[in-house]
Motif scaffolding. Structure first.
Motif, PDB file in Angstrom:
ATOM      1  N   PHE A 169       1.956  15.704  -8.172  1.00  0.00           N
ATOM      2  CA  PHE A 169       3.015  16.584  -8.570  1.00  0.00           C
ATOM      3  C   PHE A 169       3.322  17.046  -9.983  1.00  0.00           C
ATOM      4  N   PHE A 214      -6.972   3.100   1.189  1.00  0.00           N
ATOM      5  CA  PHE A 214      -6.688   4.643   1.797  1.00  0.00           C
ATOM      6  C   PHE A 214      -7.978   5.334   1.406  1.00  0.00           C
ATOM      7  N   LEU A 215      -8.879   5.197   2.287  1.00  0.00           N
ATOM      8  CA  LEU A 215     -10.347   5.716   2.083  1.00  0.00           C
ATOM      9  C   LEU A 215     -10.446   6.951   2.115  1.00  0.00           C
ATOM     10  N   ARG A 216      -9.739   7.607   3.041  1.00  0.00           N
ATOM     11  CA  ARG A 216      -9.646   9.204   3.291  1.00  0.00           C
ATOM     12  C   ARG A 216      -8.965   9.872   2.114  1.00  0.00           C
ATOM     13  N   LYS A 217      -7.987   9.173   1.753  1.00  0.00           N
ATOM     14  CA  LYS A 217      -7.401  10.134   0.492  1.00  0.00           C
ATOM     15  C   LYS A 217      -8.328   9.909  -0.659  1.00  0.00           C
ATOM     16  N   ALA A 218      -9.045   8.718  -0.751  1.00  0.00           N
ATOM     17  CA  ALA A 218      -9.616   8.471  -1.783  1.00  0.00           C
ATOM     18  C   ALA A 218     -10.952   9.504  -1.748  1.00  0.00           C
ATOM     19  N   CYS A 260       0.771  -1.123   0.041  1.00  0.00           N
ATOM     20  CA  CYS A 260       0.048   0.094   0.000  1.00  0.00           C
ATOM     21  C   CYS A 260       0.752   1.161  -0.035  1.00  0.00           C
ATOM     22  N   LEU A 261       1.924   1.209   0.812  1.00  0.00           N
ATOM     23  CA  LEU A 261       2.631   2.520   0.811  1.00  0.00           C
ATOM     24  C   LEU A 261       3.408   2.721  -0.331  1.00  0.00           C
ATOM     25  N   GLN A 269       0.659   9.620  -5.239  1.00  0.00           N
ATOM     26  CA  GLN A 269       1.201  10.803  -4.513  1.00  0.00           C
ATOM     27  C   GLN A 269       1.845  11.720  -5.727  1.00  0.00           C
ATOM     28  N   PHE A 313     -10.805  12.470  -0.401  1.00  0.00           N
ATOM     29  CA  PHE A 313     -10.463  13.608  -0.714  1.00  0.00           C
ATOM     30  C   PHE A 313     -10.306  13.756  -1.994  1.00  0.00           C
ATOM     31  N   GLY A 320     -15.045   7.529   3.039  1.00  0.00           N
ATOM     32  CA  GLY A 320     -13.906   7.852   3.192  1.00  0.00           C
ATOM     33  C   GLY A 320     -13.943   8.973   4.470  1.00  0.00           C
ATOM     34  N   HIS A 321     -15.211   9.482   4.580  1.00  0.00           N
ATOM     35  CA  HIS A 321     -15.502  10.348   5.804  1.00  0.00           C
ATOM     36  C   HIS A 321     -16.239   9.826   6.927  1.00  0.00           C
TER      37      HIS A 321
END
Lengths: 1098, 142
Positions: free
Chosen positions: A515, A541-545, A503-504, A511, A547, A579-580
Motif C-alpha cells: 500500500f 506463503f508460496l503462492r503469495k511469493a 506467519c499471519l 501486505q 505472485f 508457488g504454482h
C-alpha cells in the motif's frame, strides 16, 4: 494497518528525501556500525572473495573503560546512497561510519587514481565518515610502501571532547590490541606484505600527498593474512568514536540541546518558536532517542531499552509522531536483538564455522583469547617489533598513541593480560556458545546476552514487539516522505515475525508494504517484490511469493522499463514455480496433479516467451514441451493446437532433446517428454511369427511330485510377485522382433512422427527407426522392429519419438493415466537360432508351379490316378550350421481319415551357411473312393547356432491336394422296351477332364461299362468290353435287360479299367511305405451315382 | 460489493470461480484466479492455526490492494471465498454480518449443487443453475 489520517506533511519530495529503500534491512541493523566496502580502480578479480572475508569480521568484542565487554556488530554494504546518509540523525545506524576500499594498481598513474578515488569517497561521505582503510594491491610482491602523511578527519577536529577520551580508551582496550599485535607478530614470518616490503624495494611508488588514509599494500597474490586484523582494527577505532559520541550526548544538558531534524522537516521548523513547551519536549525526546541509538550501536543494548522507552514517553507527550515511531521502532529493534540473537549472526557465523576447519589463520584469530599457551606468551614478550606492528601506523592522530606510549602499553599489556584473562576467556566462551547454538540449529538458541539483560523491565516480549512495530508503522504512514522508512520498518517487522514463526503477522506486515505509495525506479520496485517474495517464502506463503515473483518478472520487461531484462524475468518466473505447485520434473507434476491449471498454463506460457526473448531457444522449447506434456488434459482443443504449432516454431530454432539443461545458475531443467503427442493406446511386444517361434527341443512335461497344501505362506506376496509385464513368449538373438503400438494423433493437424525407436534396457538391442505420419484422430497401428544382440532378459521401457521438432523418450511408467501400462515389458531372449526358407516346386500338366518361401501352403490339383513330382527347396538363410532334427508329415483328408497318400522323410542333414538343400518327393494319389480334399503337412524341426542345445524351430509346409474325377458318366437313358420285360439302358461316358489328364493316362486303356442289376439282392453283372476312350470323346454303350418279374429295380452304372492306371514310379523311392494302389483285375472304377431306379410293372 | 465467488476443494483445487463482469473475457477470469489463488496461503495458515475443526463458521479475511477476501470453511474443508471490493460505491464498509449471511447462502447453494447424483465430489462444478444462483447472489445480496 495504515493510518487513516491523511499525510501530515505532504510536501513535494525534495532532494533530501530518502529515495533508495534498503530492503535487506533487519531490526538488528539498528545496533550495527555501517561500513562501506568498495572495489575501486581496476577490476579486482577476487573482490567477491575479499568481500566474503570482510563479512566474516562482523563482530568484535571491545573492553570499555569500565572493563565491561562490549559486543560490537558491523554491517557491511557495497553501495550506499548519500541521501540515506542524511537520515543519520533520525536513526544513527543509517550513518556510514567506515570505509574500506580494495584496489589494484600496476603503475604510478593507477596508484594516483586509486588514491584519488578513495579520497573522493571520503569526501562524499565526509559528514559521517570516521575512519577508513585502503587495501591496495600492487604488482609483484616486493613493494615499496609509500610513505604517507597521517590521516585526518574533520570530524575529529570538532570533537574536542572525545579526543582525550578516545586516547585513554585506546589504552584501556589493550587486551584486544594485544591480541591484534599477536596475530600480526605471528603472521610476520610468513607474510612478506606491508612490513616486509620496507627493506626490499625495486620500484618506488609514492602515494599522492593528499592521500591521507591508512593504507595497506600487498602484492597481487599475497594471502593478506592480516586483513581481518586490520578490519577489526578499523571497527575498534569506529567503536571508540561512537562511544565518545555517546558519552558526549549523554553528558549534554537536555535543556540546551538543539532540535534534531530529518531532512524533510528542515523547512517546517524555520521561524518556529523553539522555546515553546512542545518544542522543548520534541528536542528532548529526539535527543534521547538519538542517544538511545548510539547506546545501542555502542553495544549497550540493555541501556538503550530504557532510553528508547523514555524517549517514546517524551515524544508522545510532544505529539512528535515521526520520531515517536522511530523511538518505538528502536525499542523493538533493541528488544529483538536481545530476544533473537540468531537473526543477526546466522549467516556470517556459519561461514566462520566452515572456515575454522579450512584455514589455519582463522583458527588463530579465534583462539586469541587462550592465554595459557606458553609458546605464544613467550613470543609476545620476545618480539621487539610487536608494538610497532600492533599500533596502526596511520591512526588518526588523536586516536593513535605515540610510539613511546605504545611501547609502554605493550609492556603494561603483558601485566594486564593475566588480569584480563578471565574476562577474555568468558568472552571466548560466549562466542563459542553462540557459535554452537548456530551449529546445532535444532536446539533452542542460547541468547548471546547475559541473562540479566533479559530481565530488563523495558524489554519487550515477542507480542509486544509486533504490536509496537505496528504502531510505529501506523505513525510512519502519516508522513508521505517517510515512505521508505515505513517500508523498511515493515520489512524489519516482518522479519521479526518470521523469526517468531507468526506467519499471519508477517504477512500482514508484508501486505502493508504494497500500500505504501512510493515513487520508485523499476529496479527498486523489482527489488521490493523480490524481497517480498523471499519473506513470503520464509513464512511458507508460496503462492503469495510466486505472485510477487511473477510481478517482479513482469516489471523486468514492462514497457516502462527502459532496459528490459528478459533473463532476470525468466529466472523470476522459474523461481515462482513452487508457488504454482509446479515442479521442474514433468513426471512429478503429472502424478501429483495439484495447483491451478489455468494459472499454471499462464505462467508456463509466459516463461516460454521469456526464455525465447532471453535468447535461449532450447529452454523455450523445453518449457513449451513441458507445458504440453503436463497440462495437456487442461488445455482446450484450440490451445492444444495453438501450443503444438508454437512448439513446432520454437523447435525449428533449437531442437528439443531428452537431455537435462543446465542453467547458468546451476539449476537443472530435467527433460520433458511428449507422451500425449502422439497418444499411445496400446503397446504390445509381439511373439515371433509361427515359423520362427522357438520351441523347446525336449518339451516333455515336468515329472515331479505334485504337492498340494492348503496352507499358504504369504500367499499375497506370492501373488503380487507375479511379474507385471513379463511376456510368455521368447525372442531370439539376432532375430528381428516386433512391438505393436496403437497410436492416435490428438491434434487436429497431420502429425509426422519420425525416428521412432524402442527404449530398452538389460541387453543390447538394436532398434530400427520408423517414421510414420498420423492422420488426425484416427488410431494407427505401428510396428516397431529391432534385433536383440545378446541373450538374456530384455526390458522394453517404452519408445522414443521425434515429433513437432522435439525428441522424447516416452516411458511406459510415465504414460498418461487412462491406459495402465506396466513399468516395462520383459522378454526373454534366447541364443540365436538359424532360419530356413522353404520353396516348393510342383510339376503339373507340363507346367511348373513354384511356391515361394512366403506362401505357407502348396496347392496341387490332381485327377484321380494322376501323379506328380514335388521338390522342396530348403535354404538356410543364416550363418549358423543347421541341423534338421525331424521331418515328418501328417495327412488329413477331408472325410476319410485313412491315409491314402503318404510320404515320410526321416532325414538328418546338416546344411551349412546359406546352402540350399533340395530334395524332391513324387506325389502320387491313389484316389480315395470319395475324398476330394487332402491336406498334408510337412513338419520340419531344425536347430543350430548357439541355441541348438535347448531350442529348435519348426517349419510346417502345407500341401493342399485337390482331387478331381477323371471320368464321369454324363448321360443315361432308359429306352422303351420293344418287348415286355426288356429294358434297354444307354449311357454315355465322357471324360470331363482336360487334355493333360488323358495324356498322362496313356492310351490303350479300356473303359468297362457294367450294369449291376439289383434284383432281389441278386446282382447281375453285365460286362462289356468297350473300347479305348480317347480324350474328350464320348463312348456309347447299349445293353438290354429283361425283367422277369415286376418290382422295383435299381441299376448301378459303373465303368472300370482292368489295367493299372499309372506307371507308379515306386522303384524311385527307396523308403517307400506308400500304400500301393491295388493293382488287380479292376484297377479303377467310376460309378454313376445315384443308382437308376426302375419300377417294372406287369 | 461482492465481485467474485470461489469454491475451493479440500486439496486447494479450484472447483468453481465465478464473478460478475464481462465473463467471457479470459483476462477477467485470469485475474480472479490469481486473486483467489494468492489468498489461499493466508486462508490455509488461518486454518492451520485454528485448532478446532468446527470451522463451519470460521470466517477469515485477507486483504489485497483493492479487494477484501472473506473465507468460509465447511466441515469437509471446502473453502468458500467471497471477494468484495473494498471501495464500495456507497463508501460504507461492508459489514461482517452481511458477509456472513452471504457466505451461508453460498454454502447452501453449494450443498444443493453437489446433491446432484451425477456430480463427483472433487470435480469442478459445472452446474448452470449453480452459476446462475451464485451470480444473482453476488448481484443482490452484498
Amino acid at each position: 494497518m495504515r493510518s487513516s489520517v491523511s499525510y501530515i506533511l505532504s510536501d513535494a519530495p525534495g532532494e533530501s528525501v530518502m529515495s533508495h529503500p534498503d530492503y535487506s534491512q533487519q531490526a538488528q541493523h539498528h545496533g550495527c556500525l555501517l561500513i562501506l566496502v568498495k572495489g575501486i580502480g581496476g577490476v579486482l578479480k577476487n573482490f567477491n572473495k575479499l568481500w566474503d572475508r570482510v563479512q566474516k569480521v562482523n563482530n568484535i568484542k571491545v573492553t570499555d573503560s569500565q572493563g565491561q565487554i562490549r559486543d560490537i556488530w558491523v554491517r557491511y554494504v557495497q553501495d550506499y546512497p548519500v541521501e540515506n546518509n542524511d537520515w543519520g540523525d533520525f536513526q544513527t545506524h543509517r550513518r556510514l561510519l567506515g570505509l574500506i576500499t580494495f584496489s589494484k594498481y600496476t603503475n604510478q598513474v593507477e596508484l594516483n587514481e586509486v588514491c584519488r578515488v578513495h579520497e573522493s569517497l571520503k569526501v562524499k561521505y565526509s559528514n559521517t565518515l570516521y575512519d577508513s582503510r585502503a587495501f591496495i594491491f600492487g604488482p609483484g610482491t616486493n613493494l615499496k610502501r609509500p610513505v604517507q602523511e597521517p590521516e585526518t578527519y574533520s570530524v575529529y577536529e570538532d570533537d574536542k571532547l572525545s579526543k582525550e577520551k578516545t586516547s585513554t580508551c585506546d589504552r584501556i582496550s589493550l587486551p584486544s590490541e594485544a591480541a591484534e599485535s599477536l596475530s600480526s607478530a605471528e603472521s610476520f614470518s610468513r607474510s612478506p606484505s606491508s612490513t616486509a616490503s620496507y627493506s626490499n624495494q625495486e620500484e618506488n611508488f609514492t602515494t599522492p600527498s593528499n592521500f591521507k588514509t591508512h593504507a595497506m599494500f600487498y602484492g597481487e597474490n599475497d594471502p593478506m593474512l592480516d586483513m581481518e586484523q586490520q578490519i577489526s582494527d578499523l571497527i575498534n577505532s569506529l567503536f571508540w568514536v561512537v562511544e565518545s559520541k555517546r558519552l558526549e550526548r549523554s553528558k549534554e544538558k537536555l535543556e540546551k540541546v538543539s532540535l534534531l531534524l530529518v531532512p524533510f522537516e528542515k523547512k517546517d521548523y524555520v521561524g518556529l518558536d523553539m522555546e515553546s513547551r512542545n518544542n522543548k519536549k520534541r528536542c528532548m525526546g529526539r535527543v534521547t532517542k538519538n542517544l538511545a541509538d548510539l547506546t545501542l550501536q555502542a553495544g549497550l543494548v540493555a541501556d538503550s531499552l530504557s532510553l528508547y522507552h523514555s524517549a517514546a514517553e517524551i515524544l508522545k507527550s510532544g505529539n512528535d509522531w515521526l520520531w515517536l515511531a522511530a523511538a518505538k521502532e528502536g525499542h523493538c529493534a533493541a528488544s529483538a536483538i536481545l530476544l533473537y540473537p540468531n537473526l543477526k549472526n546466522s549467516t556470517p557465523l556459519q561461514r566462520n564455522a566452515s572456515l575454522q576447519e579450512s584455514s589455519p589463520y582463522k583458527m588463530k584469530s579465534l583462539s586469541l583469547c587462550q592465554p595459557s599457551d606458553p609458546v605464544r606468551k613467550f613470543k609476545m614478550n620476545a618480539s621487539p617489533s610487536k608494538s610497532k606492528m600492533s599500533s596502526p601506523v596511520n591512526l588518526p592522530s588523536d586516536l593513535t598513541p605515540s610510539s613511546s606510549e605504545s611501547i609502554e602499553t605493550s609492556s603494561r599489556q603483558s601485566e594486564l593480560e593475566n588480569a584480563d584473562t578471565e574476562s577474555l576467556a568468558s568472552c571466548s566462551d560466549m562466542e563459542y556458545q553462540s557459535q554452537k547454538s548456530y551449529l546445532t540449529p535444532d536446539l533452542p538458541s542460547i541468547p548471546r546476552q547475559p541473562s540479566s539483560q533479559l530481565h530488563n523491565q523495558y524489554l519487550l516480549n515477542g507480542e509486544d514487539i509486533v504490536l509496537k512495530y505496528r504502531k510505529a508503522i501506523i505513525h510512519y504512514s502519516k508522513y508521505q516522505n517517510a515512505g521508505i522508512i515505513e517500508t523498511e520498518a515493515c520489512f524489519k517487522a516482518a522479519r521479526i515475525a518470521v523469526e517468531q514463526g507468526n506467519c499471519l503477522q508477517a504477512s500482514s506486515f508484508l501486505q502493508n508494504i504494497v500500500f505504501i505509495n512510493l515513487t520508485l525506479s523499476e529496479q527498486e520496485k523489482i527489488q521490493r517484490f523480490d524481497t517480498l517474495a523471499e519473506l513470503y517464502k520464509d513464512i511458507g506463503f508460496l503462492r503469495k511469493a510466486a505472485f510477487c515473483q511473477r510481478l517482479a518478472a513482469t516489471r523486468h520487461v514492462s514497457v516502462n522499463n527502459p532496459n528490459p531484462d528478459w533473463q532476470r524475468c525468466y529466472y523470476f518466473m522459474l523461481h515462482s514455480f513452487p508457488g504454482h505447485k509446479l515442479c521442474l520434473d514433468p513426471d512429478y507434476v503429472i502424478q501429483h496433479q495439484v495447483g491451478w491449471p489455468v494459472l499454471q498454463i499462464e505462467v508456463l506460457h509466459e516463461i516460454v516467451v521469456a526464455a525465447r526473448r532471453m535468447g535461449h531457444p532450447a529452454l523455450a522449447t523445453r518449457h513449451m514441451t513441458y507445458l504440453l506434456q503436463t497440462l495437456w488434459p487442461h488445455l482446450s482443443r484450440l490451445q492444444q493446437r495453438e501450443f503444438a504449432i508454437q512448439l513446432q516454431a520454437l523447435s525449428a530454432q533449437c531442437e528439443g532433446g531428452p537431455v537435462p539443461l543446465v542453467l547458468e545458475t546451476g539449476e537443472v531443467i530435467p527433460p520433458a517428454n511428449l507422451t500425449h503427442v502422439p497418444h499411445c493406446l496400446h503397446f504390445n511386444p509381439r511373439p515371433l511369427e509361427a515359423t520362427r517361434t522357438p520351441h523347446l527341443i525336449n518339451s516333455k512335461p515336468q515329472h515331479g511330485p505334485f504337492i498340494f497344501t492348503p496352507i499358504h505362506f504369504g500367499s499375497l506376496e506370492r501373488k503380487s510377485k507375479k511379474e507385471e509385464g513379463k511376456m510368455d513368449h521368447l525372442w531370439v538373438q539376432d532375430d528381428i522382433c516386433e512391438v505393436q503400438l496403437k497410436l492416435t494423433n490428438p491434434l487436429p493437424i497431420e502429425l509426422k512422427v519420425s525416428n521412432m525407436l524402442l527404449l530398452t534396457t538389460g541387453i543390447v538391442f538394436e532398434s530400427i527407426p520408423e517414421t510414420i505420419i498420423l492422420p488426425p484422430d484416427s488410431p494407427t497401428t505401428v510396428n516397431l522392429h529391432g534385433t536383440p544382440k545378446e541373450e538374456g532378459d530384455l526390458q522394453i521401457l517404452g519408445y522414443s519419438t521425434h515429433t513437432l521438432g522435439v525428441k522424447s523418450n516416452c516411458r511406459l511408467k510415465h504414460m498418461p493415466m487412462p491406459n495402465k501400462f506396466p513399468a516395462s515389458f520383459t522378454v526373454s531372449v534366447i541364443p540365436s537360432l538359424p532360419i530356413i526358407s522353404i520353396e516348393t516346386c510342383v510339376t503339373v500338366s507340363g507346367g511348373v508351379n513354384v511356391f515361394g518361401p512366403d506362401s505357407g501352403s502348396t496347392n496341387i490339383s490332381l485327377y484321380n490316378g494322376e501323379s506328380t513330382d514335388c521338390s522342396i527347396k530348403i535354404t538356410n538363410t543364416t550363418f549358423y550350421v543347421l541341423k534338421v532334427l525331424l521331418c515328418n508329415n501328417v495327412v488329413r483328408t477331408e472325410r476319410d481319415p485313412t491315409v491314402m497318400v503318404g510320404w515320410a522323410f526321416c532325414i538328418f542333414r546338416i546344411s551349412t551357411n546359406s546352402h540350399t538343400t533340395n530334395w524332391s518327393a513324387p506325389i502320387s494319389v491313389m484316389p480315395p473312393s470319395r475324398g476330394r480334399q487332402i491336406e498334408s503337412q510337412i513338419l520340419i524341426r531344425y536347430s543350430g547356432g548357439e541355441g541348438k542345445e535347448v531350442h529348435c524351430r519348426e517349419s510346417t509346409l502345407q500341401f493342399n491336394l485337390e482331387l478331381l474325377p477323371s471320368v464321369s458318366i454324363t448321360h443315361w437313358d432308359v429306352l422303351p422296351a420293344e418287348i415286355a420285360y426288356h429294358q434297354q439302358c444307354g449311357s454315355e461316358v465322357a471324360p470331363d477332364a482336360d487334355q493333360c489328364f488323358w495324356q498322362s493316362f496313356g492310351e490303350g486303356h479300356h473303359i468297362i461299362s457294367g450294369y449291376d442289376r439289383h434284383c432281389s439282392n441278386v446282382t447281375l453283372k453285365l460286362g462289356v468290353i468297350l473300347k479305348t476312350l480317347e480324350e474328350s470323346t464320348k463312348a456309347y454303350h447299349e445293353c438290354t435287360v429283361v425283367f422277369l418279374t415286376p418290382g422295383e429295380y435299381k441299376i448301378d452304372i459303373q465303368c472300370s479299367t482292368t489295367e493299372p492306371l499309372s506307371d507308379y514310379p515306386s522303384k524311385d523311392l527307396e523308403h517307400s511305405s506308400i500304400t500301393q494302389p491295388c493293382v488287380g483285375e479292376v484297377s479303377h472304377v467310376w460309378r454313376f451315382i445315384p443308382p437308376v431306379a426302375i419300377s417294372v410293372t406287369d | 460489493m461482492a465481485v467474485c465467488v470461489a469454491v475451493i476443494g479440500k486439496d486447494n483445487s479450484p472447483l468453481y470461480i465465478g464473478g460478475i463482469g464481462n465473463d467471457c473475457s479470459t483476462d477477467n477470469e485470469l485475474s480472479r484466479q490469481w486473486l483467489v489463488h494468492t489468498a489461499l496461503d493466508a486462508l490455509e495458515e488461518r486454518l492451520a492455526t485454528s485448532s478446532s475443526i468446527n470451522a463451519n463458521s470460521g470466517n477469515s479475511t485477507a486483504h489485497t490492494d483493492l479487494r477484501d477476501l472473506y473465507g468460509y470453511v465447511t466441515n469437509t474443508r471446502i473453502k468458500l471465498v467471497l471477494v468484495t471490493s473494498s471501495t464500495s460505491p456507497s463508501g460504507s464498509n461492508i459489514r461482517d454480518a452481511e458477509v456472513r449471511t452471504a457466505l451461508r447462502r453460498l454454502h447452501a447453494l453449494y450443498a444443493d449443487a453437489i446433491c446432484n447424483p451425477f456430480h463427483l465430489p472433487g470435480d469442478q462444478i459445472t452446474s448452470v443453475k449453480f452459476d446462475k444462483q451464485v451470480k444473482s447472489l453476488i448481484l443482490n445480496n452484498v
